[in-house]
Structures are given as structure tokens and as C-alpha cells.
Design an enzyme around this catalytic site. Sequence first.
Site, PDB file in Angstrom:
ATOM      1  N   LYS A   1      -8.836 -12.377 -23.258  1.00 47.54           N
ATOM      2  CA  LYS A   1      -9.978 -11.754 -22.585  1.00 47.54           C
ATOM      3  C   LYS A   1     -10.863 -11.038 -23.608  1.00 47.54           C
ATOM      4  CE  LYS A   1     -11.094  -8.293 -19.136  1.00 47.54           C
ATOM      5  NZ  LYS A   1     -10.654  -7.443 -18.041  1.00 47.54           N
TER       6      LYS A   1
ATOM      7  N   GLU B   1      -1.908 -10.036 -31.862  1.00 51.12           N
ATOM      8  CA  GLU B   1      -0.949 -11.160 -31.819  1.00 51.12           C
ATOM      9  C   GLU B   1      -1.688 -12.486 -31.687  1.00 51.12           C
ATOM     10  OE1 GLU B   1      -0.879  -8.420 -30.031  1.00 51.12           O
ATOM     11  OE2 GLU B   1       1.163  -7.679 -29.734  1.00 51.12           O
TER      12      GLU B   1
ATOM     13  N   GLY C   1      -6.730  -8.824 -17.036  1.00 48.99           N
ATOM     14  CA  GLY C   1      -5.915  -9.799 -17.778  1.00 48.99           C
ATOM     15  C   GLY C   1      -4.776 -10.368 -16.959  1.00 48.99           C
ATOM     16  N   ARG C   2      -4.069  -9.498 -16.228  1.00 46.78           N
ATOM     17  CA  ARG C   2      -2.901  -9.972 -15.470  1.00 46.78           C
ATOM     18  C   ARG C   2      -3.285 -10.712 -14.201  1.00 46.78           C
ATOM     19  NH1 ARG C   2      -3.412  -4.660 -16.248  1.00 46.78           N
ATOM     20  NH2 ARG C   2      -3.638  -3.225 -14.511  1.00 46.78           N
TER      21      ARG C   2
ATOM     22  N   GLU D   1       2.465  -3.161 -15.169  1.00 42.56           N
ATOM     23  CA  GLU D   1       1.245  -2.787 -15.897  1.00 42.56           C
ATOM     24  C   GLU D   1       0.212  -2.221 -14.915  1.00 42.56           C
ATOM     25  OE1 GLU D   1      -0.421  -4.641 -19.807  1.00 42.56           O
ATOM     26  OE2 GLU D   1      -1.488  -5.634 -18.179  1.00 42.56           O
TER      27      GLU D   1
ATOM     28  N   HIS E   1      25.787 -14.791 -11.584  1.00 42.11           N
ATOM     29  CA  HIS E   1      26.872 -14.838 -12.567  1.00 42.11           C
ATOM     30  C   HIS E   1      26.591 -13.911 -13.732  1.00 42.11           C
ATOM     31  CE1 HIS E   1      28.706 -18.113 -10.350  1.00 42.11           C
ATOM     32  NE2 HIS E   1      27.459 -18.513 -10.127  1.00 42.11           N
TER      33      HIS E   1
ATOM     34  N   LYS F   1      -0.504   0.146 -29.739  1.00 39.88           N
ATOM     35  CA  LYS F   1      -1.342  -0.790 -30.521  1.00 39.88           C
ATOM     36  C   LYS F   1      -2.009  -0.051 -31.674  1.00 39.88           C
ATOM     37  CE  LYS F   1      -2.956  -3.684 -26.690  1.00 39.88           C
ATOM     38  NZ  LYS F   1      -4.143  -4.129 -25.988  1.00 39.88           N
TER      39      LYS F   1
HETATM   40  O1  F6P Z   1      -1.465  -5.170 -24.231  1.00 40.48           O
HETATM   41  C1  F6P Z   1      -1.666  -5.439 -22.898  1.00 40.48           C
HETATM   42  C2  F6P Z   1      -2.870  -6.271 -22.669  1.00 40.48           C
HETATM   43  O2  F6P Z   1      -3.975  -5.479 -22.830  1.00 40.48           O
HETATM   44  C3  F6P Z   1      -2.802  -6.911 -21.302  1.00 40.48           C
HETATM   45  O3  F6P Z   1      -3.378  -6.128 -20.332  1.00 40.48           O
HETATM   46  C4  F6P Z   1      -3.499  -8.208 -21.528  1.00 40.48           C
HETATM   47  O4  F6P Z   1      -3.159  -9.134 -20.540  1.00 40.48           O
HETATM   48  C5  F6P Z   1      -3.001  -8.572 -22.889  1.00 40.48           C
HETATM   49  O5  F6P Z   1      -2.956  -7.349 -23.581  1.00 40.48           O
HETATM   50  C6  F6P Z   1      -3.821  -9.597 -23.629  1.00 40.48           C
HETATM   51  O6  F6P Z   1      -5.135  -9.190 -23.785  1.00 40.48           O
HETATM   52  P1  F6P Z   1      -6.249 -10.242 -24.182  1.00 40.48           P
HETATM   53  O7  F6P Z   1      -6.324 -11.250 -23.105  1.00 40.48           O
HETATM   54  O8  F6P Z   1      -7.499  -9.446 -24.337  1.00 40.48           O
HETATM   55  O9  F6P Z   1      -5.844 -10.871 -25.494  1.00 40.48           O
END
Ligand code: F6P
Length: 552
Positions: free
Chosen positions: A210, A216, A270-271, A356, A387, A515
Site C-alpha cells: 500500500k 521488508e 492494508g488488512r 491489528e 493433536h 519499525k
Molecule cells: O506493519 C504493519 C503494516 O503496516 C500493516 O498494517 C500492513 O498491512 C503491512 O504493514 C504492509 O504495509 P504495506 O502494504 O504498506 O507494505
Amino acid sequence: MPDSRSTAFARLRHLADRPGGRAITPLFAADPGRAARYTAALDDLTLDFSKTAIDAPALDALFALAEAANLEDFRRRLFAGAMVNPTEHRAAMHMALRAPADAGLHAELAGVVEDASAQAAAERHRMRDFVAAVHAGTKTGATGARFTHVLTIGIGGSDLGPLVATEALTLGRTDNPMEARFLSNIDGHAFIHATKGLDPARTLVLIASKTFTTLETMSNAQAARGWIAGALGEAAVPRHFAALSTNLPAVGQFGVVPEHTFGFRDWVGGRYSLWSPVGLSIALAAGWDRFQAMLDGAWSMDQHFRDAPLRQNLPVLLALVGIWHTNAMGCATHCVLAYDERLRRLPAHLQQVEMESNGKHVTLAGTQTEWDTCPVLFGEPGTNAQHSFIQLVHQGTRIVPVDFILAANPDHNRPEAHRALAANAFAQAEALMVGKSEAAIRAEMAAKNIPPADIDAIAPHRVATGERPSNTILFDRLDAFSLGRLIALYEHKVAVQGCLWGIDSFDQWGVELGKVLANGILPELTPGAETGKHDSSTASLIARFRALRGET
Ligand code: F6P
């Protein structure tokens, strides 16, 4: 003087603390119609919440809380595109992503009100054309080879929703148009695993982010770029990458061409973004028709949530049951057991959607909540969970409410296997509720001629107290439509709970501090760098890490 919401929460606690207020089996004994009375339905989808301690006074108290929290007004504001996420000055209009183009859902962004359903549909048409071209082989990699694999790079909401949906719609099928891989973790091992055996010439890479700034994802995207360029040359990059983002300038800087760039708006959290272009991997791997059917299923739940009276409203009821367990019974955890291998990662997605969204302790008024909010959610596929951790759910010291999720009809040709799966789901829910008394265990052991001393020693360990609550969500078949409906059910449940708890369900400020600190520590891990100011534990861990790497 306590406000009406505090009074409503106090009433719930009082009801649970009545003598027998947490018992379930007496409610069945007293009411032969209980199962029907405490089951709600939308078409073939049923939510049976009768195996809980909720009785008529408790249900009334839950609806009194909904009234105190102005739930109906919240629901109206949500669908009107109002700023239900005030800390980020945003609407939460993910419903527009699955609505028809002419649904008339509007949302405000930076002072401008836009027809959100029309905007989403326009982008969806671009996605559909892109998917059709990839599947037809008219859009190929740089060598002219057809794309056979789609590698999606993203994390959190840009990973879990698409991953769960893609697995649910492709697992065990032989008619999938492409094979999907997902890469989320910044751990270099994850990159090796995700690209293992992939042919760069046949791989389309999607960068799902987003913000297009997530550490990452940007790190993995650069690694993937190197992987494609290393194998096919730098000129191949534009043909092998697509991007799904709200940050179009950053996408352009990375080198993704506009025809491969699919945007969405900040009113999509995002979620909640699997329905947006972030879900492109679902459409590529499972086919456009299945993606569209998933959107249709979610939209059917949206309309139900928007229009159905609260007392027949599945997301509302699911939310209220959760409120009962969290705020009346004091449960701190919630277990989701989907008896369907194709939903094996559903708990991971629901963890983000629920925790979240509602893992907050500050109200919209900026004050500390006087009540608990989101429980810790966990889960595994049934029957595997039986199990591993289910022992604690049956006999542990804490009550863990469970959601059992099951489709009546499988998509394989072993009906007996599916009956066995279903028998296990129903049996677990029944066992949790009815338990087994010490008297019954003693009688059973005596009938087997077990010596009395052994009975005395062992019987207490075998007692299952029962009276442990669960919901059962049962539907006809797990297909794209029912999958969309199921995920949207949980999304709206979370929104309802956030409203009742009086928190902002759509922000996530808590993830920011870690972060920021990681960005500060990163340069301190390079050889010869100065270590910054930290507590002594963090400072010594950094020193040890560097020593173990021979990089002091
Ligand atoms: O670190 C959490 C978050 O901000 C989530 O809310 C989001 O889904 C994810 O990181 C990834 O964010 P982006 O889509 O901006 O890379």
C-alpha cells in the site's frame, strides 16, 4: 456517573457472575428450541452460537450495549464513507472494492468525495484485462515465454489475505491457470525458499505494498529485481514486474511501467486490501471468475450486514458473542478451527484482521478503555489442532472460546473422509460443552475391572468439566463465493466490536515504534559502527550478535 456503555459492560459482567451464569448445558435442558433460537442464517451459511452461556437476558444486555454504542449509526456512517478512522483521517470503504460499479458507495479522500465503487470497478476492469492477457499468453516475459508462476512480494495485509484466498481457491485443484508463491519475510532464507525452482523467464513478480515503503517488501523487491535482471538482463525488468499500491510515484521510481501498475485508495486499509489490486495474485492463480465470485460473496455479506436487523445480523451476532466471552466471561483468547485444509492459513489472516484492528487500549475520545478489547486469536486446521493444543482448550485452567468452521460438501470424491472430518468438528464442540463427569469416568473404569486404587488415582485427571463455549459456522461448500462471504463476515464482526469497545479499528499505530527502532538499530549492526544509546539488554545483545559474526 458512569456512561451508558460502562453500565452495559457492568451488566454483562453481572450476568456472567450470576450463579450458573457461565453454564451452557442447563440452557439446553431448559429450552428444547435453543439450537434454533440461537442460530442465525444467511442463505446456506449458518452461525450456531447456542453452545455458549448466552441466554435471553444476556442477549438483551448485549443489544443494550450495541444501542449504548450507537452501533446502527456506526454502520450507517461506515457505509456512507464517513471518517470512521479519525486518527488517520480516513474512511474505511473496502466494501466498495467488491460492490458493483453502480453501487453508489462514496468515500472522502483529502476533502474530495469520490464514487468509490465506480473508481474500484474501473481499476478492476484494468486488472481483468491484464489477467486475461497473461493467461492468454499475449502478455509474456522478456523471452516471449508464457508466465506460469506469479511471485507476490508483500507483508501483513499485502500478503496474508491474498495468500489465504489463493490457497483456499487453488489447493488440491488441477485447473489453476498459474502457480502462486508468496514472499513476505525480510529473512533471506525466505527469498531462497520462495524462488527455489522458479524459472525467472516464466515468473511474473507482483510487488504488493500500500505504501511502497515497507522495509521488508522493498528489500525483497530489490532482491527479486536482481534475480530477474541477473537471469534475463536489466531490460527484462519492466516485463516481469507489476505493482499494487497507493503510492504511484514510488512505483514509477522502482521501474514498474504504468500498464503494470494497479492503484487503490487510502480508504482501503492494508488488512482489508485482498479485494483490491492487492488481490491480483488470487486472480492470476485461481482465475478471474473465481476472484470475481469471491468479491460477489463478500458483497453479499456487506449487504446483509448493512441491511439486516441487528438481531438477525451475522456479523453483529458473531461480534456480540465475542464481546460476551471477552467482557462478561473475561476470556483472553479466541481459537479459530477451520475444518478445511484449504483454510489452513485462515487464522493467520484473522489474526491481523482482528488483532491489528482491535488490539487497542485507547478510546476514540483519547482515554484509556475501562474494558478489555481484542482477545489473542490463534488457530490451526481441524483436525490437526486436536493433536496439539486442544488439550488445553478441553482441560486447561482458562476458558478458550472456539469458532468451528466447516463446509458440508467437499470438492473431493471421498465422502467418507469428509464425514470423518465433520464428525470430528461436531464431536469437539460437543465434548467441550458436555464434558465428562468423574462419576461417569469411575463407572466406566469400574466396568473394565480397573482396581479401585487406580480409579482413585486416575479418574480426576480424566474429568472434562465441559461448559466450554463454541460457535459453529457451517455452510454448503467452500467455493470462491462462500470464501468471500466468510472473510467479510469476520471483517464486519471486527468493525462491530471496535464500535462497541469505542476504539478506532482501522488504524495501527502500535506497529510503528518497532519499525522506527529497527531503522535506528540497522546501521549499528554494520562492522565498526558505533552502538547507540539503548537499555543494557539491547546493547549487550547487539554486541553479542556482532561478536558471533566476527564483526565487532
Ligand atoms: O506493519 C504493519 C503494516 O503496516 C500493516 O498494517 C500492513 O498491512 C503491512 O504493514 C504492509 O504495509 P504495506 O502494504 O504498506 O507494505
